[in-house]
Design a protein around this motif. Structure first.
Motif, PDB file in Angstrom:
ATOM      1  N   GLN A 291       0.865  -1.048   0.022  1.00  0.00           N
ATOM      2  CA  GLN A 291      -0.038   0.194  -0.008  1.00  0.00           C
ATOM      3  C   GLN A 291       0.809   1.219  -0.051  1.00  0.00           C
ATOM      4  OE1 GLN A 291      -2.386  -0.622   3.441  1.00  0.00           O
ATOM      5  NE2 GLN A 291      -3.786  -1.905   2.461  1.00  0.00           N
ATOM      6  N   GLU A 292       1.934   1.166   0.748  1.00  0.00           N
ATOM      7  CA  GLU A 292       2.765   2.424   0.661  1.00  0.00           C
ATOM      8  C   GLU A 292       3.445   2.527  -0.410  1.00  0.00           C
ATOM      9  OE1 GLU A 292       5.470   1.922   3.895  1.00  0.00           O
ATOM     10  OE2 GLU A 292       4.312   2.229   5.555  1.00  0.00           O
ATOM     11  N   LEU A 293       3.829   1.688  -1.345  1.00  0.00           N
ATOM     12  CA  LEU A 293       4.481   1.642  -2.547  1.00  0.00           C
ATOM     13  C   LEU A 293       3.634   2.196  -3.566  1.00  0.00           C
ATOM     14  CD1 LEU A 293       6.548  -1.611  -2.801  1.00  0.00           C
ATOM     15  CD2 LEU A 293       7.546   0.685  -2.731  1.00  0.00           C
ATOM     16  N   ARG A 294       2.129   1.907  -3.563  1.00  0.00           N
ATOM     17  CA  ARG A 294       1.267   2.340  -4.613  1.00  0.00           C
ATOM     18  C   ARG A 294       1.006   3.727  -4.110  1.00  0.00           C
ATOM     19  NH1 ARG A 294      -2.954  -2.991  -3.942  1.00  0.00           N
ATOM     20  NH2 ARG A 294      -1.800  -4.548  -5.508  1.00  0.00           N
ATOM     21  N   ALA A 295       0.831   4.079  -2.925  1.00  0.00           N
ATOM     22  CA  ALA A 295       0.598   5.368  -2.621  1.00  0.00           C
ATOM     23  C   ALA A 295       1.800   6.363  -3.009  1.00  0.00           C
ATOM     24  CB  ALA A 295       0.403   5.589  -0.911  1.00  0.00           C
ATOM     25  N   ALA A 296       2.931   5.840  -2.738  1.00  0.00           N
ATOM     26  CA  ALA A 296       4.185   6.642  -3.152  1.00  0.00           C
ATOM     27  C   ALA A 296       4.160   6.848  -4.844  1.00  0.00           C
ATOM     28  CB  ALA A 296       5.576   5.994  -2.952  1.00  0.00           C
ATOM     29  N   HIS A 297       3.713   6.032  -5.612  1.00  0.00           N
ATOM     30  CA  HIS A 297       3.575   6.099  -7.047  1.00  0.00           C
ATOM     31  C   HIS A 297       2.388   7.041  -7.247  1.00  0.00           C
ATOM     32  CE1 HIS A 297       6.435   2.889  -7.529  1.00  0.00           C
ATOM     33  NE2 HIS A 297       6.385   2.938  -8.686  1.00  0.00           N
ATOM     34  N   HIS A 298       1.407   6.924  -6.628  1.00  0.00           N
ATOM     35  CA  HIS A 298       0.455   7.843  -7.028  1.00  0.00           C
ATOM     36  C   HIS A 298       0.746   9.298  -6.353  1.00  0.00           C
ATOM     37  CE1 HIS A 298      -3.657   9.181  -7.074  1.00  0.00           C
ATOM     38  NE2 HIS A 298      -3.637  10.064  -6.143  1.00  0.00           N
ATOM     39  N   ARG A 299       1.365   9.812  -5.280  1.00  0.00           N
ATOM     40  CA  ARG A 299       1.941  10.909  -5.127  1.00  0.00           C
ATOM     41  C   ARG A 299       2.864  11.275  -6.300  1.00  0.00           C
ATOM     42  NH1 ARG A 299       3.013   8.859  -0.155  1.00  0.00           N
ATOM     43  NH2 ARG A 299       5.283   9.259  -0.229  1.00  0.00           N
ATOM     44  N   ALA A 300       3.936  10.499  -6.811  1.00  0.00           N
ATOM     45  CA  ALA A 300       4.770  10.735  -7.775  1.00  0.00           C
ATOM     46  C   ALA A 300       4.106  11.455  -9.185  1.00  0.00           C
ATOM     47  CB  ALA A 300       5.542   9.709  -7.924  1.00  0.00           C
ATOM     48  N   LEU A 301       2.945  10.582  -9.363  1.00  0.00           N
ATOM     49  CA  LEU A 301       2.569  11.282 -10.539  1.00  0.00           C
ATOM     50  C   LEU A 301       1.699  12.290 -10.639  1.00  0.00           C
ATOM     51  CD1 LEU A 301       0.951   7.507 -11.803  1.00  0.00           C
ATOM     52  CD2 LEU A 301       2.959   8.891 -12.636  1.00  0.00           C
ATOM     53  N   GLN A 302       1.611  13.076  -9.282  1.00  0.00           N
ATOM     54  CA  GLN A 302       0.922  14.247  -9.319  1.00  0.00           C
ATOM     55  C   GLN A 302       1.737  15.445  -9.279  1.00  0.00           C
ATOM     56  OE1 GLN A 302      -2.699  13.841  -9.328  1.00  0.00           O
ATOM     57  NE2 GLN A 302      -1.795  11.658  -9.081  1.00  0.00           N
ATOM     58  N   ARG A 303       3.222  15.360  -9.428  1.00  0.00           N
ATOM     59  CA  ARG A 303       4.205  16.217  -9.437  1.00  0.00           C
ATOM     60  C   ARG A 303       5.130  16.013 -10.403  1.00  0.00           C
ATOM     61  NH1 ARG A 303       7.830  12.713  -8.939  1.00  0.00           N
ATOM     62  NH2 ARG A 303       9.071  12.225  -7.025  1.00  0.00           N
ATOM     63  N   PRO A 304       5.892  17.339 -10.862  1.00  0.00           N
ATOM     64  CA  PRO A 304       6.953  17.039 -12.003  1.00  0.00           C
ATOM     65  C   PRO A 304       8.121  16.421 -11.485  1.00  0.00           C
ATOM     66  CG  PRO A 304       6.620  19.235 -11.042  1.00  0.00           C
ATOM     67  CD  PRO A 304       5.402  18.506 -10.618  1.00  0.00           C
TER      68      PRO A 304
END
Length: 317
Positions: A291-304
């Motif tokens: 879950q932490e890895l998926r959340a990190a990827h989601h956050r990464a896609l929201q920023r340059p």
């Protein structure tokens, strides 16, 4: 030195090329106890580092000579083990150790004296000859060394160095542990218990399970990352380059304690999203890590994506 003494010295040098002899051997060759004792007096040409063992020089003994002294003291059926034996096999990540640890048959009555540590054993292995010295098999030497060490990190470094470079196998270590004394065996059991035949640790196995269940793209492994100025800022055990997400495993002490709090990663300073986990979390909470890895990827896609150094990221040595 008269001609007779000079001739004796040359003969002994040829007979004992390492410059180490048992007093009994010298007596058997016809040299009297009084003559031997005179040569070992202060200012004489010989030394007696251990009772019954003669160093046929007054120079500072070499490491090899000290090993020969220990073996001569321990007897004809002895062999080196522990740190000094592992060093002869080429193991590099070893703790500092000045003592020479030898194994002898259980029936022998020789005792430890100074730096020459003697261990009686009912499981005396067949020795291997290295550079003319009898040495216990490496797996036995490593376990014997580890049983006398008190720092887990040092035990892990030593055993992992030997296994990862193919000097011995996890199975050989497990076999040695199965018949080893339980005294001092706690730390080597932790380290060897985390090894698998593929030379990977149990931590790698747990990590692979997490990555498989994450549903994320296949990451790169052990990547050296650089800041925009080219300075190395750290190594990511797991790295997703397209989204600049890193995963680091916090190997602290026993590395299996779930309550250890990792320090801030230097990778965060260059704007990377870093997921740091302990081996205990990989083992006991794999779904939470997913879950932490998926959340990190989601956050990464929201920023340059942050800027990294131009030097190509290469697998870390």
């Amino acid at each position: 030195m008269d001609e007779t003494s000079s001739a004796r010295q040359k003969a002994l040098a040829a007979m004992f090329p390492d410059g180490v002899a048992a007093r009994a051997q010298l007596v058997a060759l016809g040299h009297s106890h009084s003559w031997i004792s005179r040569r070992c007096r202060e200012g004489g040409p010989w030394r007696r580092p251990i009772p019954g063992v003669i160093l046929l020089t007054d120079a500072t003994p070499t490491r090899r000579q000290l090993l020969k002294v220990a073996l001569t003291h321990a007897g004809p059926e002895s062999m080196l083990t522990g740190v000094q034996a592992a060093r002869l096999y080429g193991v590099r990540r070893l703790p500092p150790e000045r003592r020479a640890h030898t194994l002898i048959p259980h029936r022998s009555k020789v005792a430890t004296w100074g730096f020459a540590v003697v261990e009686r054993t009912i499981h005396l292995p067949e020795p291997v000859e290295i550079d003319g010295l009898p040495v216990a098999p490496l797996a036995r030497a490593l376990i014997d060394a580890a049983r006398r060490m008190d720092e887990l990190q040092a035990v892990r470094a030593m055993i992992h160095d030997a296994v990862h470079r193919g000097l011995c196998t996890p199975e050989e270590l497990r076999e040695e542990l199965a018949q080893a004394s339980t005294i001092g065996s706690a730390l080597p059991r932790i380290v060897v218990g985390a090894l698998q035949d593929g030379v990977d640790s149990a931590v790698e196995q747990w990590l692979e399970t997490v990555l498989e269940h994450s549903g994320l793209p296949r990451p790169e492994r052990n990547v050296e990352l650089r800041a925009p100025d080219g300075q190395v800022v750290g190594v990511a055990e797991v790295w997703w380059p397209k989204v600049c997400v890193a995963m680091q495993i916090h190997h602290a002490e026993v590395a299996l304690e779930p309550d250890k709090t990792p320090e801030t990663s230097p990778l965060v300073a260059v704007g990377l999203i870093v997921v740091r986990v302990s081996p205990a979390q990989l083992r006991d909470q794999p779904l939470v890590v997913v879950q932490e890895l998926r959340a990190a990827h989601h956050r990464a896609l929201q920023r340059p994506p942050p800027k990294l150094g131009d030097a190509p990221a290469a697998p870390a040595a």
